[in-house]
Every structure is written in structure tokens, then in C-alpha cells.
Scaffold this active site. Structure first.
Site, mmCIF file in Angstrom:
data_model
loop_
_atom_site.group_PDB
_atom_site.id
_atom_site.type_symbol
_atom_site.label_atom_id
_atom_site.label_comp_id
_atom_site.label_asym_id
_atom_site.label_seq_id
_atom_site.Cartn_x
_atom_site.Cartn_y
_atom_site.Cartn_z
ATOM 1 N N TYR A 153 31.686 56.620 -1.235
ATOM 2 C CA TYR A 153 32.886 55.877 -1.647
ATOM 3 C C TYR A 153 34.159 56.697 -1.462
ATOM 4 C CZ TYR A 153 29.863 52.150 -2.979
ATOM 5 O OH TYR A 153 28.950 51.138 -2.891
ATOM 6 N N GLN A 192 35.699 39.024 -1.326
ATOM 7 C CA GLN A 192 34.558 39.922 -1.583
ATOM 8 C C GLN A 192 34.933 41.346 -1.210
ATOM 9 O OE1 GLN A 192 30.660 38.102 -0.057
ATOM 10 N NE2 GLN A 192 32.210 36.806 0.880
ATOM 11 N N VAL A 225 36.680 45.015 -0.911
ATOM 12 C CA VAL A 225 37.092 46.031 -1.879
ATOM 13 C C VAL A 225 38.283 46.820 -1.342
ATOM 14 C CG1 VAL A 225 34.824 46.193 -2.953
ATOM 15 C CG2 VAL A 225 35.316 47.616 -0.969
ATOM 16 N N HIS A 262 34.103 42.020 -5.963
ATOM 17 C CA HIS A 262 33.167 43.153 -5.912
ATOM 18 C C HIS A 262 33.829 44.493 -6.200
ATOM 19 C CE1 HIS A 262 30.557 40.418 -3.141
ATOM 20 N NE2 HIS A 262 30.409 40.133 -4.420
ATOM 21 N N CYS A 281 36.899 60.827 -17.358
ATOM 22 C CA CYS A 281 37.852 59.859 -17.917
ATOM 23 C C CYS A 281 38.887 60.590 -18.793
ATOM 24 C CB CYS A 281 37.094 58.835 -18.753
ATOM 25 S SG CYS A 281 38.151 57.641 -19.588
ATOM 26 N N GLY A 327 35.474 35.011 7.340
ATOM 27 C CA GLY A 327 34.904 36.336 7.572
ATOM 28 C C GLY A 327 33.805 36.769 6.628
ATOM 29 N N THR A 328 32.912 35.849 6.300
ATOM 30 C CA THR A 328 31.755 36.260 5.490
ATOM 31 C C THR A 328 30.476 35.683 6.086
ATOM 32 O OG1 THR A 328 30.697 36.231 3.321
ATOM 33 C CG2 THR A 328 32.112 34.380 3.811
HETATM 34 P P1 NAD Z 1 29.357 40.665 6.465
HETATM 35 O O1 NAD Z 1 29.596 41.993 7.086
HETATM 36 O O2 NAD Z 1 28.008 40.330 5.975
HETATM 37 O O3 NAD Z 1 29.761 39.533 7.533
HETATM 38 C C1 NAD Z 1 30.988 39.603 8.212
HETATM 39 C C2 NAD Z 1 31.318 38.227 8.754
HETATM 40 O O4 NAD Z 1 32.628 38.278 9.302
HETATM 41 C C3 NAD Z 1 30.390 37.765 9.891
HETATM 42 O O5 NAD Z 1 29.967 36.448 9.603
HETATM 43 C C4 NAD Z 1 31.289 37.779 11.139
HETATM 44 O O6 NAD Z 1 31.049 36.677 12.015
HETATM 45 C C5 NAD Z 1 32.666 37.642 10.544
HETATM 46 N N1 NAD Z 1 33.708 38.309 11.320
HETATM 47 C C6 NAD Z 1 33.687 39.552 11.891
HETATM 48 N N2 NAD Z 1 34.868 39.816 12.479
HETATM 49 C C7 NAD Z 1 35.660 38.729 12.249
HETATM 50 C C8 NAD Z 1 36.987 38.390 12.601
HETATM 51 N N3 NAD Z 1 37.786 39.206 13.303
HETATM 52 N N4 NAD Z 1 37.477 37.190 12.208
HETATM 53 C C9 NAD Z 1 36.698 36.322 11.493
HETATM 54 N N5 NAD Z 1 35.437 36.590 11.136
HETATM 55 C C10 NAD Z 1 34.932 37.776 11.511
HETATM 56 O O7 NAD Z 1 30.482 40.503 5.344
HETATM 57 P P2 NAD Z 1 30.449 39.863 3.870
HETATM 58 O O8 NAD Z 1 29.811 38.521 3.927
HETATM 59 O O9 NAD Z 1 31.824 39.983 3.345
HETATM 60 O O10 NAD Z 1 29.481 40.787 3.043
HETATM 61 C C11 NAD Z 1 29.706 42.156 3.033
HETATM 62 C C12 NAD Z 1 29.759 42.755 1.629
HETATM 63 O O11 NAD Z 1 30.124 44.123 1.787
HETATM 64 C C13 NAD Z 1 30.795 42.130 0.734
HETATM 65 O O12 NAD Z 1 30.242 41.995 -0.513
HETATM 66 C C14 NAD Z 1 31.941 43.142 0.696
HETATM 67 O O13 NAD Z 1 32.285 43.461 -0.650
HETATM 68 C C15 NAD Z 1 31.388 44.415 1.271
HETATM 69 N N6 NAD Z 1 32.237 44.938 2.375
HETATM 70 C C16 NAD Z 1 33.571 45.012 2.175
HETATM 71 C C17 NAD Z 1 34.392 45.483 3.186
HETATM 72 C C18 NAD Z 1 35.877 45.533 2.935
HETATM 73 O O14 NAD Z 1 36.305 45.638 1.788
HETATM 74 N N7 NAD Z 1 36.723 45.432 3.961
HETATM 75 C C19 NAD Z 1 33.846 45.900 4.407
HETATM 76 C C20 NAD Z 1 32.444 45.828 4.563
HETATM 77 C C21 NAD Z 1 31.657 45.335 3.544
#
Ligand code: NAD
Length: 237
Positions: free
Chosen positions: A53, A88, A90, A108, A140, A178-179
Site C-alpha cells: 500500500y 470502488q 481508492v 473500498h 495513532c 470501468g468495472t
Molecule cells: P477490474 O480491474 O476488475 O475491471 C476493470 C474494468 O474496467 C474492466 O471491465 C475493463 O473492461 C474496464 N476498463 C479498462 N480500461 C478502461 C477504460 N479506459 N475505459 C473504460 N473501461 C475500462 O476493476 P473493478 O471492477 O473496479 O475491481 C477492482 C477492485 O480493485 C475494486 O474493488 C477497486 O477498489 C480496486 N482497484 C482500484 C484501483 C484504483 O483505485 N484506481 C485500481 C485497481 C484496483
């Protein structure tokens, strides 16, 4: 509650250079997610979990919001009561785009913050992009218990889901950007809403296209103008 709910995931930040779970070559690949993201990770693998992290916190310092974050910020500014923004993610790219802590709900957790491990205390501190141990020796300031990343690990309670459930209850227009739908099941939420849009790069095994009124497989920065136009048309009906 708002009429429109925009739920985003890692894909919305991909064009800003933050890896999704699935991207290859990203920071996530160097680590076994089950080792560093599980409810028992701090107990069993403390050093590597903190290190993971710390790296991710440092990694977001120079990342900038992309066009999709900016358009959502403008929409929320224009229709503060009609649109709820829940992510979702962070990272802090919505905040960097100018949204306040009240404007965006992080389901999250939030990477720039750390939290007291004592559940009674549970104080949250903004440490920006620093390593956890460099902030008050990782303790803390209030009760001297150890600090932890302010992230919801797999298997932990996610209190902000209450807000998602409350918003989905009154939602008439549900937007998913984007999920992959692996962590949050979006199909039933889409079925529940009168209008719905799905925007991803490609189909996902866990998302049923038939449950959505519109599906856009394209980068979020390309899709967001269509999404914004549809939301504005709906809100002016
Ligand atoms: P995931 O990685 O499982 O899926 C990513 C999705 O985004 C895919 O369906 C893909 O098609 C789509 N995608 C990729 N590039 C894109 C773009 N340019 N435009 C539109 N769509 C695009 O992601 P998730 O479902 O969010 O699950 C991942 C988990 O991990 C979450 O709970 C999240 O908290 C965490 N996470 C967070 C980050 C962050 O904060 N940026 C990064 C990675 C993972």
C-alpha cells in the site's frame, strides 16, 4: 436520494495510468492479491502488506484525472442533488478533478489516508503520499495503536455499502463505468433502474448486457460525452 447513480471502478482511472486488476505489467502483478488484500493480511503478512500500500500510495502522487473524471465533476457540480457519484476506486482522481469528500463516496477506502487499527478509536489521518511508518512511526497520535491502510480488505466489513444500497433504492438512471463486476454485482442494480448504461472496454463474464439499456465498449474518455448527454436529457425530461 439522487435520481442518477454513477458507479465507477478501476477502468475509469486506467487512462490516467493507474493499473486495473487485469492489466499486465502493473504493480498489482508483482504481488499476490490474496496475500496483501485479505482480511488477515495485516496479521499474517504485515510487512509486505504495508509495503504494497505504501507503493500504491506513492504511485498515485503524479497521476492526473482524465477527461471522464472531469466531466463527472462538472455534472455533479451542475446537478448536486440529482447525481450520486460512488466509486470502488481508492485513488484520489475525482478529488484531484475538484470534487469534495462529500461529492464522492469511496466504497473500498481511500489510499491517501490511514486508520487506527483500534476499532474503538478508528481515527483516520490524511498522510498524502507518504509511507505509513513515516507518519508518527506508524502509530495513532490519539491512542498509540498501530495504523493501517484505510482500505477495505477482502472479507472485511464495508460500511459505505449502506450508501450504495440507499442510492440504488431511489435510482432511476444507473451508470456503470470501468468495472468488471467481479467485486460488485451490477446486473440487479441495472434491472432495478428505469435507464442504465454500461461502459467498459470489453464484455465481462459477470455482467449481463441485456440488463442494461445501453452498452458502450470504449474508453471512458470517449464514452463520457454520450453518457453525460443522456444524463442531461433524462434530468431535463
Ligand atoms: P477490474 O480491474 O476488475 O475491471 C476493470 C474494468 O474496467 C474492466 O471491465 C475493463 O473492461 C474496464 N476498463 C479498462 N480500461 C478502461 C477504460 N479506459 N475505459 C473504460 N473501461 C475500462 O476493476 P473493478 O471492477 O473496479 O475491481 C477492482 C477492485 O480493485 C475494486 O474493488 C477497486 O477498489 C480496486 N482497484 C482500484 C484501483 C484504483 O483505485 N484506481 C485500481 C485497481 C484496483
Amino acid at each position: 436520494m439522487a435520481k442518477v447513480l454513477i458507479l465507477s471502478g478501476a477502468g475509469i482511472s486506467a487512462e490516467s495510468g493507474i493499473s486495473t486488476f487485469r492489466d499486465s505489467g502493473g504493480l498489482w502483478e508483482e504481488y499476490d492479491i490474496s496475500v496483501v488484500c485479505n482480511y488477515d493480511s495485516l496479521e499474517k503478512n504485515e510487512d509486505i502488506t504495508i509495503e504494497f500500500y505504501d507503493k500504491r500510495r506513492a504511485e498515485i502522487e503524479d497521476k492526473k484525472p482524465n477527461y471522464a473524471h472531469k466531466v463527472i465533476k462538472e455534472l455533479k457540480e451542475k446537478y448536486p442533488d440529482d447525481i450520486a457519484v460512488i466509486t470502488q476506486n481508492v485513488d484520489n482522481l475525482f478529488e484531484k478533478a475538484g470534487m469534495s469528500a462529500e461529492d464522492v463516496i469511496h466504497l473500498h477506502g481511500f489510499m491517501p489516508t490511514v486508520r487506527c487499527r483500534d476499532e474503538e478509536c478508528a481515527k483516520v489521518y490524511d498522510i498524502g503520499y507518504e509511507a505509513l511508518e513515516t507518519f508518527n512511526d506508524g502509530k495513532c497520535p490519539e491512542c498509540a495503536s498501530k495504523l493501517r491502510p484505510n482500505i477495505v480488505f477482502f472479507g472485511e466489513a464495508a460500511p459505505m455499502y449502506e450508501k450504495l444500497n440507499a442510492e440504488i433504492h431511489d435510482c432511476e438512471f444507473f451508470v456503470v463505468i470501468g468495472t468488471s463486476g467481479n467485486v460488485i454485482e451490477v446486473n440487479s442494480m441495472a434491472r432495478y433502474s428505469k435507464h442504465s448504461i454500461l461502459n467498459n472496454l470489453e464484455p465481462s463474464n459477470t455482467i449481463a448486457e441485456r440488463d442494461f439499456s445501453k452498452v458502450i465498449y470504449d474508453k471512458a474518455s470517449n464514452a463520457i460525452d454520450i453518457i453525460a448527454d443522456d444524463i442531461e436529457a433524462f434530468l431535463s425530461e
